[in-house]
Design an enzyme around this catalytic site. Structure first.
Site, mmCIF file in Angstrom:
data_model
loop_
_atom_site.group_PDB
_atom_site.id
_atom_site.type_symbol
_atom_site.label_atom_id
_atom_site.label_comp_id
_atom_site.label_asym_id
_atom_site.label_seq_id
_atom_site.Cartn_x
_atom_site.Cartn_y
_atom_site.Cartn_z
ATOM 1 N N ASP A 47 0.840 -1.203 0.000
ATOM 2 C CA ASP A 47 0.000 0.000 0.000
ATOM 3 C C ASP A 47 0.870 1.247 0.000
ATOM 4 O OD1 ASP A 47 -2.229 -1.540 -0.140
ATOM 5 O OD2 ASP A 47 -3.041 -0.992 1.808
ATOM 6 N N HIS B 263 -10.015 -5.782 9.116
ATOM 7 C CA HIS B 263 -9.419 -6.846 8.286
ATOM 8 C C HIS B 263 -9.290 -8.184 9.014
ATOM 9 C CE1 HIS B 263 -8.683 -3.909 5.188
ATOM 10 N NE2 HIS B 263 -7.955 -3.158 5.999
#
Length: 534
Positions: free
Chosen positions: A270, A399
């Site tokens: 990311d 998550h």
């Protein structure tokens, strides 16, 4: 006799009013015309939807969306450079408002898409404003410069030029302006919707001396840059950051990193958070250039690098693979999405895994990892470090369970190879676990650390689950932005520190000493200490 009436050099108030009224009437007329065109366009689209196949409609919609998106980002980039788009203050004001409104709309739609893809995902606080770094130099000048290690004594220099005719050449030497060597490489561009990247250059230079400062210039134009090669032996200091993005929080993280020396930076996925808005890859490259051009940045991909939505039909990782080429071929990998390399003359072996590439037993990545770990001689390489994006152990509400399938497929390989520490991102918080294997504390297993708190636009994941099944294995958690440093002191000892951004000084928030699992003494890492909550 007629008396002459004196004239004023300044227009009368009535004249100014007339001009203002005329301007407003013209603006209103233009808005009416624009509205009529929009209505006409909507009618045409309705006819197309009725008469034309759905696939063609989606294709037209993608083109229109891309055109609007690219123009909007161009307008914002011009504004950041202080350049006029329309030639008038009022026009620039109106265009700027529309461009920023479009950006907010696109960010909202992108977030909605990812939210729908994971309906039970943790809902974060509002996003932070982006820090858009403009390119204010000629098209021939290099931008987005970053470096990465290749093999034992070489370095890859990567950069972008808007001028697509610039050579892929790097001149370098040990003195400023005195380039005693040069190397050539390759270049390419890529397309995404109507966006076409600048020319992306990759040049490998070397052999280079360890722990040495080199000065270099890219493409025989622009500024001179300076890099320092990593050491050929211990000690070595590795900065670790995840989920970086390009916000004010990111700028704070980069400032903290640049405030102290280090040898290499590791990033477990990311990077830019472009999320299909390709110009954001460019602004990210410019934002990190001061650090990424001076020390090697070794990265692996996260979910925000995929950039492939169901109806778009673009191959995943197009921008990431083109811009951030890593030394995968040198490690026997067939993919830029997973690879390994040695550091400190082979005293440390770093493995970068791909959470979004096939990893099940029988897959190419699984077979490659098995071969790679089998080739590590722990008598010569006392430290074994692994990075991946989606954490295998996580007590944060965000998550949950997303790394479980990969853990089930690969954890045994890491355990049998005596991996010392596993870093991950994805969850936007900091969490450190004890040494673990198969959901139980095990002194022969890796220490797991989540460090997805680099500064991304989505904000922090604030909620940890107190009664989570792994809560007894979690040693330290905090939802704050920051970065970490792994200093490998010698063949047996290393120290890990986590630095929180919002501390006024370089305060270490968490610290733990590790003993290499290649050491004859396989004991638990010493207990870490951390300061009281402020």
């Amino acid at each position: 006799m007629a008396t002459a009436v004196p004239t004023s050099p300044f227009p009368r108030v009535g004249t100014r009013k007339k001009h203002t009224i005329a301007f407003l009437l013209r603006a209103l007329l233009l808005m009416c015309i624009a509205f009529r065109h929009v209505v006409a366009l909507i009618r045409i689209c309705c006819h197309i939807v009725i008469c034309v196949p759905v696939g063609s409609v989606l294709g037209v919609a993608r083109i229109l969306f891309a055109a609007a998106n690219e123009r909007s980002l161009w307008c914002m980039n011009q504004a950041a450079l202080g350049r006029s788009v329309t030639g008038t203050f009022t026009g620039d004001l109106m265009v700027g408002a529309m461009a920023h409104s479009w950006r907010v709309l696109v960010q909202g739609l992108t977030s909605l898409v990812f939210l729908c893809a994971r309906a039970d995902e943790y809902v974060r606080p509002p996003p932070s404003p982006l820090v858009l770094t403009a390119h204010d130099k000629p098209a021939t000048h290099p931008q987005q410069v970053h470096i990465s290690v290749v093999g034992t004594n070489k370095m890859r220099i990567s950069w972008v030029t808007d001028d697509r005719n610039m050579p892929s050449v790097v001149e370098y030497g040990k003195s400023r302006g005195n380039y005693t060597a040069s190397a050539s490489g390759d270049n390419a561009t890529y397309r995404y919707f109507l966006y076409r990247s600048g020319t992306i250059h990759h040049v490998t230079i070397g052999p280079l001396d360890p722990s040495t400062t080199y000065h270099y210039r890219c493409g025989k134009a622009g500024d001179e840059f300076t890099l320092r090669t990593p050491p050929a032996s211990l000690p070595i200091e590795l900065v670790v950051i995840g989920d970086l993005g390009q916000t004010e929080w990111t700028a704070s993280t980069l400032s903290h990193i640049g405030g102290a020396d280090y040898d290499m930076l590791l990033l477990p996925g990311d990077l830019s958070y472009a999320d299909t808005q390709q110009p954001l890859w460019d602004s990210f490259g410019r934002l990190v250039q001061p650090l990424a051009s001076a020390r090697p940045w070794m990265v692996t991909e996260g979910n925000h690098e995929i950039e492939a939505l169901p109806v778009v039909e673009f191959a995943p990782f197009v921008a990431y693979n083109a811009r951030w080429r890593m030394p995968f071929e040198e490690s026997g990998s067939r993919s830029n999405l997973y690879y390994s390399f040695d550091a400190a003359g082979g005293a440390a072996h770093v493995v970068m895994l791909g959470s979004y590439v096939d990893f099940e037993e029988g897959s190419e990545q699984h077979a490659w990892l098995e071969r790679d770990l089998a080739g590590v001689d722990r008598r010569r390489t006392p430290w074994l470090v692994v990075l991946l994006h989606a954490p295998w152990y996580n007590t944060n509400q965000a998550h949950q369970g997303e790394g479980e399938a990969m853990r089930a497929a690969m954890e045994r390989l890491l355990y049998e190879a005596r991996v010392d520490v596993v870093f991950s991102g994805h969850v936007h918080a900091y969490e450190r676990f004890t040494r673990i294997y198969d959901n139980e504390a095990d002194s022969r297993g890796p220490m797991y650390i989540t460090i997805g708190d680099g500064g991304n636009r989505e904000g922090l994941a604030l909620k940890f689950i107190k009664d989570h099944k792994s809560a007894h294995l979690s040693v330290f958690q905090e939802a704050s932005f920051g970065h970490g440093r792994l200093r490998i002191v010698n063949e047996t000892s290393a120290v890990w520190t986590w630095h929180r951004n919002d501390d006024a000084y370089a305060t270490v928030r968490d610290e733990v000493w590790l003993e290499s699992l290649a050491s004859p003494k396989l004991v638990m890492a010493t207990a870490g200490h951390h300061a009281d909550e402020l």
